[in-house]
Design a protein around this motif. Structure first.
Motif: not given
Length: 91
Positions: A17-31, A39-41
């Motif tokens: 939004d105008d003042q906040h950023t939210r990041a979502a990270a996803l890692l899929r491992l070979p198993d 993370g937030h800013a």
């Protein structure tokens, strides 16, 4: 010594939004294991609106958390196989 090439892909998604950023990270491992982090800013109201900067900060925080979760996971696996407690080195 022969090296094999292995690739991991990390997905990053952002909500902003105008003042906040939210990041979502996803890692899929070979198993098949998935590691998810966030993370937030926040932008101070007097700072200029620079969405990319918010994304970079939020992404860096999500990736830092991802690194910590991977270290914890790896040390848990070492401990399980070796029967002793391993000691992670701080990143």
């Amino acid at each position: 010594m022969r090296y094999s090439t292995v690739g991991w892909h990390i997905e990053l998604e952002f909500q902003e939004d105008d003042q906040h950023t939210r990041a979502a990270a996803l890692l899929r491992l070979p198993d098949g294991t998935e590691v998810r982090t966030h993370g937030h800013a926040s932008r101070h109201r007097i700072d200029p609106n620079q969405p990319r900067v918010g994304e970079e900060i939020a992404a860096a925080r999500a990736l830092n958390e991802l690194a910590m979760q991977l270290l914890t996971k790896a040390h848990g696996e070492i401990d399980q196989v070796s029967g002793r407690t391993s000691h992670p080195i701080n990143v």
